[in-house]
Structure formats: structure tokens, C-alpha cells
Design a protein around this motif. Structure first.
Motif, mmCIF file in Angstrom:
data_model
loop_
_atom_site.group_PDB
_atom_site.id
_atom_site.type_symbol
_atom_site.label_atom_id
_atom_site.label_comp_id
_atom_site.label_asym_id
_atom_site.label_seq_id
_atom_site.Cartn_x
_atom_site.Cartn_y
_atom_site.Cartn_z
ATOM 1 N N PRO A 180 1.804 -21.900 -34.161
ATOM 2 C CA PRO A 180 2.934 -22.836 -34.184
ATOM 3 C C PRO A 180 3.213 -23.356 -35.589
ATOM 4 O O PRO A 180 2.292 -23.575 -36.377
ATOM 5 N N ASN A 181 4.497 -23.589 -35.879
ATOM 6 C CA ASN A 181 4.899 -23.985 -37.226
ATOM 7 C C ASN A 181 5.545 -25.357 -37.320
ATOM 8 O O ASN A 181 5.866 -25.802 -38.423
ATOM 9 N N LYS A 191 2.874 -28.267 -28.118
ATOM 10 C CA LYS A 191 2.978 -27.408 -26.940
ATOM 11 C C LYS A 191 1.833 -26.404 -26.895
ATOM 12 O O LYS A 191 1.280 -26.123 -25.815
ATOM 13 N N ALA A 192 1.455 -25.864 -28.039
ATOM 14 C CA ALA A 192 0.317 -24.939 -28.075
ATOM 15 C C ALA A 192 -0.961 -25.642 -27.628
ATOM 16 O O ALA A 192 -1.780 -25.075 -26.882
ATOM 17 N N ARG A 227 6.208 -19.057 -20.937
ATOM 18 C CA ARG A 227 6.739 -19.286 -22.288
ATOM 19 C C ARG A 227 8.113 -18.649 -22.365
ATOM 20 O O ARG A 227 8.249 -17.434 -22.255
ATOM 21 N N LEU A 242 -1.269 -17.480 -31.016
ATOM 22 C CA LEU A 242 -0.458 -18.687 -31.176
ATOM 23 C C LEU A 242 -0.540 -19.159 -32.623
ATOM 24 O O LEU A 242 -1.622 -19.377 -33.162
ATOM 25 N N ASP A 259 11.715 -21.471 -38.364
ATOM 26 C CA ASP A 259 11.280 -20.119 -38.017
ATOM 27 C C ASP A 259 12.447 -19.142 -38.080
ATOM 28 O O ASP A 259 13.550 -19.445 -37.632
ATOM 29 N N SER A 281 6.001 -27.473 -31.709
ATOM 30 C CA SER A 281 5.352 -26.280 -31.172
ATOM 31 C C SER A 281 3.829 -26.392 -31.215
ATOM 32 O O SER A 281 3.138 -25.851 -30.348
ATOM 33 N N ALA A 282 3.304 -27.144 -32.188
ATOM 34 C CA ALA A 282 1.854 -27.361 -32.227
ATOM 35 C C ALA A 282 1.395 -28.182 -31.029
ATOM 36 O O ALA A 282 0.343 -27.907 -30.425
ATOM 37 N N GLY A 311 4.908 -18.927 -33.150
ATOM 38 C CA GLY A 311 5.297 -18.923 -34.561
ATOM 39 C C GLY A 311 6.621 -18.214 -34.736
ATOM 40 O O GLY A 311 7.567 -18.447 -33.988
ATOM 41 N N GLU A 349 8.036 -20.834 -28.992
ATOM 42 C CA GLU A 349 7.791 -21.353 -30.335
ATOM 43 C C GLU A 349 6.297 -21.481 -30.653
ATOM 44 O O GLU A 349 5.920 -21.586 -31.817
ATOM 45 N N VAL A 350 5.451 -21.469 -29.632
ATOM 46 C CA VAL A 350 4.010 -21.547 -29.896
ATOM 47 C C VAL A 350 3.511 -20.294 -30.619
ATOM 48 O O VAL A 350 2.463 -20.319 -31.265
#
Length: 340
Positions: free
Chosen positions: A151-152, A159-160, A181, A149, A282, A156-157, A133, A130-131
Motif C-alpha cells: 500500500p502507498n 485497509k491492508a 478486493r 500487498l 498510484d 490503503s495501508a 500498490g 489499492e492494498v
């Protein structure tokens, strides 16, 4: 093979819990340490069969608690750290982003500091596809390790951000790290708020199954045991500083997954109820695992064999998930899907 101490963070959760079992079964000469805070998605019932093993140790701790984590590392001198512990549910991150930043970012940084302090042999950071996007619906496009990366969601942000921290500790301090990942996992002990176990439990109870939007969002499904085998390989053979994508090449729309489960359980598709789409939902995730396959990994489960095994596991282990879906969880479910 020499005796090693392996710290598994989040080992009372879904993937971490399966990894603890996997390591105990495959490396009886290793000392396995499970650190978990036992929040809503963590339970120790899954480890009742190993809780008295001499090489299994459980420590209840918050990975963001520096005063607890630093002395623990100093005392035990872990050789390997496999870091699963994270807040991981997108819906919960939308409702309360702060706890995701604390656990996923600050918690990771505390672990990195502790690992650097004792010079661990390897720090494996378990992240998510998910990082990257989202992808469009073109079936020829995939996430690779070089995909930027983007992320949305707050989840996920966070985790990024933790991925970047792990990379920075390798580049700055020379720490031996890998980042994995993975695509969407499924299998035994999956917490019942996630799509597959949620669908199984609700269908078995003849309850409506919520499907976001039109149900056409696509995910690449990976059986948790295949994921554990991949992490094992990365832990022992991964090139320091490298990222490895782990995917099953099992793309399905959410609606296809739900229909597969309903059909397998002999129920009616009238149980499907479309609900308002998730914020920032997503469209598609799909992973190219070529790099890891060149290292020597291949998934053993197709989606067909994996979902059959998973459904049977939930049929055989009703006691585990029925006690989870009562109480506080019901309040959460009603809040997010607006029906019972």
C-alpha cells in the motif's frame, strides 16, 4: 432458503448502501441490519423506500465502539457479516491518517471479536485493490490474489492492515471469512467527492473539473451493482479463508473518464483544469478477476453502458447530490483543489 440475519456495516455509504438495497430486493426472507455512524459520506435518504420494511433495521453505531458493538452481536446473533464500513478517501487519509487507522483497523478488530464471540457463519471483509500498490502501464500486467500487498497511502495501508487482521482471525481462530478486493466502483449514490460524480456535478454546473497531474493515471472501473452481485456470490459460495478480486476489465485514464462525461453532457473540454498531482498517486490499478469468474460471476455492465446509466441517474436525482455539495463539503473541496 432458511431465514438469516445479515449485518451490513457502512450500509448508509455508497457501496454498502447499494448492497443493502440489493439484498432486500434479492433476499426478502433475510433480515437486513444496517449499522452506520452516518459520517459525512453516509446518508439514509437512499433507503427511504425500505425504511418501513419489517426485514430492514437501521442502527446508528461506531464500529470501533466495543461497548456498543459487542452487546449488539450478542442480542441479534447475526448469521452473516458483510463489512463495508471504512474511511475510504485517499485525499482525506493524507490530511488526517489517524481516523483511518481507528475506523479501518480498530473498527475491523472489534467486529471480528464480536463475530467470533457468536460464531458467525461467514464474515466478508470488503477491501480494495489499492492494498496491492500500483502497476506500471504495461497492459498485460494485473493484480491477482497472490500479488504482495504494497500500500502507498495511509488509506490503503489501513485497509491492508485490516485485511491481515481478517486473515489472522481465520488462521488463528478458524473463523469463516472471505476478503474481497475490488477495483474503482461507480454508480448510483456515489458520494460527490469521487471522480465520476464530482465530474458530473461540476460539469452540470459549468464549473471547472480538477484533474490531478497529467490525468494519465489508470483505473479499472466496476459498476456498483456488479460489485454487489459478486459479494453476494462470495457470501454464499466463497471458500472459507479465500481472497477474491473483483474487477470489471474497464481500464480508463482519469482524463478519458472526464472527457467521456463532458462529451455525454454536451459540454466543452475547456472545463478541464489540471491541478497539482496527489501525493503518492498510484499510476495504474487493474484486476484479474479469473478466480471469481470461475466461482460463477461475470460483470453485466460495460463501462459504456454503466457510465451512461450513471450519468442519467445523476440527472434524475439532483436533489440528492445538490444538498450534499453545499456547506461543509464546499470547504473541503476548496482546501484540496485550491479553486471553487
Amino acid at each position: 432458503m432458511t431465514k438469516k440475519k445479515v449485518l451490513v456495516t457502512g450500509g448508509a455509504g455508497f457501496i454498502g448502501g447499494n448492497f443493502v438495497q440489493y439484498m432486500i430486493n434479492n433476499y426478502p426472507q433475510y433480515e437486513i441490519y444496517n449499522v452506520d455512524l452516518l459520517t459525512y459520506a453516509g446518508d439514509l435518504m437512499k433507503h427511504h423506500n425500505v425504511e418501513n420494511y419489517e426485514n430492514y433495521h437501521f442502527i446508528k453505531a461506531d464500529i470501533a465502539d466495543r461497548d456498543k458493538i459487542m452487546p449488539l452481536f450478542e442480542k441479534e446473533k447475526f448469521d452473516y457479516v458483510v463489512h463495508f464500513a471504512a474511511e475510504s478517501h485517499v485525499d482525506r487519509s493524507i490530511a488526517d491518517p489517524e481516523i483511518f487507522v481507528r475506523t479501518n483497523v480498530l473498527g475491523t478488530q472489534v467486529l471480528l471479536d464480536a463475530a467470533k464471540q457468536i460464531n458467525v457463519l461467514k464474515f466478508v471483509h470488503v477491501s480494495t485493490d489499492e492494498v496491492y500498490g500500483e502497476l506500471d502501464f504495461d497492459p498485460t500486467t494485473f493484480f491477482t490474489e497472490e500479488t504482495p500487498l504494497q500500500p502507498n497511502s495511509p488509506y490503503s495501508a489501513s485497509k491492508a492492515a485490516s485485511d491481515f487482521l481478517v486473515r489472522a482471525y481465520h488462521e488463528t481462530y478458524g473463523m469463516p471469512v472471505n476478503i474481497t478486493r475490488c477495483s474503482n466502483n461507480y454508480g448510483p449514490f456515489h458520494f460527490p467527492e469521487k471522480l465520476i460524480p464530482l465530474t458530473i456535478s461540476r460539469v452540470l454546473n459549468n464549473q471547472k473539473v480538477p484533474v490531478y497531474g497529467d490525468g494519465k493515471n489508470i483505473r479499472d472501473w466496476l459498476h456498483v451493482i456488479d460489485h454487489c452481485a459478486a459479494i453476494d456470490l462470495v457470501l454464499h459460495e466463497g471458500v472459507d479463508g479465500n481472497v477474491y478480486n473483483i474487477g470489471g476489465h474497464n481500464e480508463r485514464t482519469n482524463l478519458e473518464v472526464v472527457r467521456t462525461i463532458i462529451s455525454a453532457l454536451g459540454k466543452s473540454e475547456s472545463l478541464i483544469e489540471f491541478v497539482e498531482d496527489r501525493l503518492g498517486h498510484d499510476k495504474r490499478y487493474a484486476i484479474d478477476p479469473t478466480k471469481l469468474e470461475k466461482l460463477g460471476w461475470k460483470p453485466t455492465y460495460t463501462f459504456e453502458t454503466g457510465i451512461e446509466q450513471t450519468i442519467q441517474w445523476y440527472l434524475d436525482n439532483k436533489d440528492w447530490w445538490e444538498q450534499i455539495i453545499s456547506g461543509e463539503y464546499q470547504t473541503y473541496f476548496q482546501k484540496h483543489y485550491s479553486f471553487n
